[in-house]
Design a protein around this motif. Structure first.
Motif, PDB file in Angstrom:
ATOM      1  N   UNK A 132       0.487  -1.256  -0.218  1.00 35.25           N
ATOM      2  CA  UNK A 132       0.376  -0.053  -0.113  1.00 35.25           C
ATOM      3  C   UNK A 132       1.091   0.544   0.070  1.00 35.25           C
ATOM      4  N   UNK A 133       1.948   0.667   1.007  1.00 38.61           N
ATOM      5  CA  UNK A 133       2.716   2.290   0.710  1.00 38.61           C
ATOM      6  C   UNK A 133       3.949   2.392  -0.440  1.00 38.61           C
ATOM      7  N   UNK A 134       3.529   1.837  -1.656  1.00 39.65           N
ATOM      8  CA  UNK A 134       4.246   1.986  -3.105  1.00 39.65           C
ATOM      9  C   UNK A 134       3.327   2.889  -3.745  1.00 39.65           C
ATOM     10  N   UNK A 135       2.640   3.104  -3.435  1.00 39.49           N
ATOM     11  CA  UNK A 135       1.310   3.983  -3.841  1.00 39.49           C
ATOM     12  C   UNK A 135       1.610   5.275  -3.259  1.00 39.49           C
ATOM     13  N   UNK A 136       1.771   5.274  -1.921  1.00 38.00           N
ATOM     14  CA  UNK A 136       2.652   6.686  -1.598  1.00 38.00           C
ATOM     15  C   UNK A 136       3.869   7.605  -1.957  1.00 38.00           C
ATOM     16  N   UNK A 137       4.540   6.717  -2.708  1.00 37.11           N
ATOM     17  CA  UNK A 137       5.911   7.004  -3.297  1.00 37.11           C
ATOM     18  C   UNK A 137       5.509   7.066  -4.523  1.00 37.11           C
ATOM     19  N   UNK A 138       4.777   6.864  -5.267  1.00 32.12           N
ATOM     20  CA  UNK A 138       4.528   7.305  -6.712  1.00 32.12           C
ATOM     21  C   UNK A 138       3.328   8.745  -6.522  1.00 32.12           C
ATOM     22  N   UNK A 139       3.110   8.260  -5.469  1.00 30.84           N
ATOM     23  CA  UNK A 139       2.274  10.156  -5.596  1.00 30.84           C
ATOM     24  C   UNK A 139       3.337  11.057  -5.516  1.00 30.84           C
ATOM     25  N   UNK A 140       4.414  10.514  -4.107  1.00 29.37           N
ATOM     26  CA  UNK A 140       5.225  11.514  -4.473  1.00 29.37           C
ATOM     27  C   UNK A 140       6.437  11.853  -4.992  1.00 29.37           C
ATOM     28  N   UNK A 141       6.659  10.913  -6.103  1.00 38.88           N
ATOM     29  CA  UNK A 141       7.354  10.813  -7.380  1.00 38.88           C
ATOM     30  C   UNK A 141       6.895  11.910  -8.129  1.00 38.88           C
ATOM     31  N   UNK A 142       5.056  12.547  -8.217  1.00 39.07           N
ATOM     32  CA  UNK A 142       4.390  13.285  -9.224  1.00 39.07           C
ATOM     33  C   UNK A 142       4.463  14.462  -8.004  1.00 39.07           C
ATOM     34  N   UNK A 183       6.417  16.030  -5.624  1.00 41.16           N
ATOM     35  CA  UNK A 183       8.232  15.977  -4.951  1.00 41.16           C
ATOM     36  C   UNK A 183       8.317  17.414  -3.683  1.00 41.16           C
ATOM     37  N   UNK A 184       7.428  18.026  -3.960  1.00 39.92           N
ATOM     38  CA  UNK A 184       6.932  19.638  -2.797  1.00 39.92           C
ATOM     39  C   UNK A 184       7.171  18.957  -1.523  1.00 39.92           C
ATOM     40  N   UNK A 185       6.043  18.034  -1.532  1.00 41.33           N
ATOM     41  CA  UNK A 185       5.188  17.209  -0.187  1.00 41.33           C
ATOM     42  C   UNK A 185       6.845  16.661   0.905  1.00 41.33           C
ATOM     43  N   UNK A 186       8.237  16.424   0.246  1.00 39.06           N
ATOM     44  CA  UNK A 186       9.103  16.051   0.738  1.00 39.06           C
ATOM     45  C   UNK A 186       9.940  17.337   0.848  1.00 39.06           C
ATOM     46  N   UNK A 187       9.385  18.424   1.096  1.00 37.04           N
ATOM     47  CA  UNK A 187      10.632  19.934   1.672  1.00 37.04           C
ATOM     48  C   UNK A 187      10.340  20.467   2.637  1.00 37.04           C
ATOM     49  N   UNK A 188       9.573  19.234   3.769  1.00 36.14           N
ATOM     50  CA  UNK A 188       9.508  19.127   4.814  1.00 36.14           C
ATOM     51  C   UNK A 188       9.086  18.254   5.815  1.00 36.14           C
ATOM     52  N   UNK A 189       9.105  17.683   6.513  1.00 34.75           N
ATOM     53  CA  UNK A 189       8.994  16.710   7.322  1.00 34.75           C
ATOM     54  C   UNK A 189       7.843  16.664   7.103  1.00 34.75           C
ATOM     55  N   UNK A 190       6.944  15.470   6.833  1.00 33.09           N
ATOM     56  CA  UNK A 190       5.744  14.876   6.706  1.00 33.09           C
ATOM     57  C   UNK A 190       4.794  13.440   7.018  1.00 33.09           C
ATOM     58  N   UNK A 191       3.893  13.607   7.349  1.00 37.17           N
ATOM     59  CA  UNK A 191       3.307  12.516   7.971  1.00 37.17           C
ATOM     60  C   UNK A 191       2.865  11.709   6.922  1.00 37.17           C
ATOM     61  N   UNK A 192       2.627  10.535   7.091  1.00 36.77           N
ATOM     62  CA  UNK A 192       1.474   9.809   6.442  1.00 36.77           C
ATOM     63  C   UNK A 192       0.691   8.796   6.686  1.00 36.77           C
ATOM     64  N   UNK A 193      -0.564   8.793   7.128  1.00 37.03           N
ATOM     65  CA  UNK A 193      -1.320   7.359   7.147  1.00 37.03           C
ATOM     66  C   UNK A 193      -2.428   7.301   6.306  1.00 37.03           C
TER      67      UNK A 193
END
Length: 273
Positions: free
Chosen positions: A194-204, A206-216
């Motif tokens: 399920x977390x590979x979906x998160x990585x695919x979204x972050x690839x599109x 990348x600004x979400x990785x500019x600061x500490x990030x919570x994923x649930x």
């Protein structure tokens, strides 16, 4: 959490329990970060981190001596905070302990530190499963006694933090093919996939990785091999996010709904912390 200035102990904006270290009942393991766990920038991926979280859970269960009597668990929710990226060729230190219990489930914290200063925090809601009925099963008293040595929470209740987004107002709907290698012992898509979906979204995004990030991610129903899985994306701008708790009303929240037809399988949320 940033924004409200108050400590939040429950809900999507909850404050995770700090590691009670040193403590004899905090399970501690180390292993190197390998090439199969990183993205193209060398960062420990969320799906790889969650495989490590599963692996240390199995090791911890074996160490406690309950691998035979309590062999089957399912995760209902996993919350992961990426505080500082952990990078390739670092050494991972994983510490695991219980942060809440009930008779049939518990919340388990895992902190992942890199020697170079990288940090990921996590908490997962695990349900003990009866092998015959496939339903929730009581945790034995001696097992509970050990779990409770690191927490005072002994009446843990399940409450969903997330609601699925609809197809009608989704910003994007895309297929997500389920592969044979995604399926585990339960004949369902493994939690870490399920977390590979998160990585695919972050690839599109990348600004979400500019600061500490919570994923649930919260799981509602299993995904099977032949399911036609789709991911529904919704983006809620700051000022419209009170639905996730008042402490999150000052930031944008993205949700990803894992759907097979009209059935919701899981929901994820991503936001800056």
């Amino acid at each position: 959490m940033a924004g409200s200035g108050a400590t939040v102990s429950s809900g999507l904006g909850k404050t995770l329990m700090p590691v009670p270290d040193p403590h004899p009942d905090v399970f501690n393991r180390e292993w190197p970060l390998r090439v199969g766990d990183i993205d193209r920038e060398g960062r420990l991926r969320f799906d790889a981190a969650c495989r490590h979280i599963q692996d240390i859970g199995s090791d911890h269960l074996r160490e406690l001596g309950f691998e035979q009597t309590h062999p089957l668990w399912i995760v209902r929710r996993t919350m992961v905070d990426l505080i500082r990226p952990i990078e390739f060729q670092d050494m991972l230190r994983l510490r695991r302990w219980c942060s809440g219990t009930s008779n049939r489930w518990c919340e388990m914290r895992v902190r992942i530190d890199g020697r170079k200063g990288g940090l990921m925090e996590s908490e997962a809601f695990w349900i003990n499963i009866n092998r015959e009925t496939q339903g929730p099963a009581r945790i034995s008293d001696d097992f509970l006694e050990g779990l409770r040595r690191t927490t005072e929470v002994d009446r843990l209740r399940w409450k969903a933090y997330l609601k699925a987004g609809s197809r009608e107002d989704a910003a994007e709907i895309r297929p997500y093919p389920v592969r044979v290698s995604d399926i585990d012992l339960f004949d369902h898509m493994n939690n870490s996939v399920y977390w590979t979906v998160i990585e695919d979204h972050l690839q599109s995004h990348p600004e979400l990785l500019a600061a500490p990030l919570r994923v649930t991610i919260e799981h509602d129903a299993p995904v099977a091999l032949n399911d036609k899985l789709e991911i529904l994306t919704h983006v809620y701008p700051a000022g419209s996010t009170e639905m996730f708790g008042l402490e999150l009303s000052d930031r944008a929240v993205t949700t990803l709904t894992y759907a097979v037809g009209d059935e919701v399988k899981a929901v994820a949320a991503l936001f800056a912390i």
